[in-house]
Design a protein around this motif. Sequence first.
Motif: not given
Length: 285
Positions: A143-166
């Motif tokens: 679960x820990x690895x999945x949470x970290x992986x999902x966070x990485x994918x969302x922040x780096x590979x999705x439009x929502x991630x781009x908005x969150x980083x901005x």
Amino acid sequence: MISGALSGLALGGFYATIAVCLTLMAQLIRVVNFAQLALAMFGTYTAVTLADHGMPVFLAVLLGVVVATAASGILGAVLAHWMPEADITHRSAVSIAALLLTLSASFIAFGTKPKNFAPLVHGSAFDFGGTVVTWIAVVMCLLAVAAASAAHLVLRRTNAGVLLRALSERPSTAELLGVPARSLTVVVWLATGVVAAVAVALVAPTQTNDQYSLTMLVVPSAAAALVGAFRSTWLSVAGGIGLGMLQGALAQSNQLSVLKFWIPFAVILVLLLWSQRKEAWDVAR
């Protein structure tokens, strides 16, 4: 000591999972959410109470997760509406108040006696060098690895991630450019609320399951997040699993077992002092 370290994997995976949530919240929406586990605990106690009144366990747990997630979203909406420009110190202070309020509400709603939690995951997964590794340990680490992986994918590979980083890097500029800051903030609160609620529901049967003990697991989880400086989810995962294994190893020794309760505080103290080393050296010059 090896067997003790492996026995601490379940708790280490839990610390790591919550540390990922704390890291994301600090990085993206400028709050160290000390109420993370208090809200999840309330949802888990709701689930146990419903199960005690005859509701099927799976449905009770699902409703408990919904309660915890909704409470997290409401707190996030309050902060997004009333304190959009507040710094991380003031926003985190509100989460401490929410922790105390939730803990008090749980005592009123559920009493002060610990509840009996039915394990959702149990049994032995495999044998490692003569030491049994349980399924709950495997599930929590995954679960820990999945949470970290999902966070990485969302922040780096999705439009929502781009908005969150901005939003995290330049909040005022992002809002001027039309980024829906309040909506994204609530989404982060909801997402981390779901993960924390599931983690508590899984690990509660293996721990001292009174409200205070479950809520205060936020301290070692914060220590794990501090390993990654509240920036790196993967370092937070490593810190959480390492901390859990260290506590498990210490628990095997009669002379050293008491130290396991002090390890998280020692880690926090050392890392905070280390983070201020540059300022201290500049003054010394």
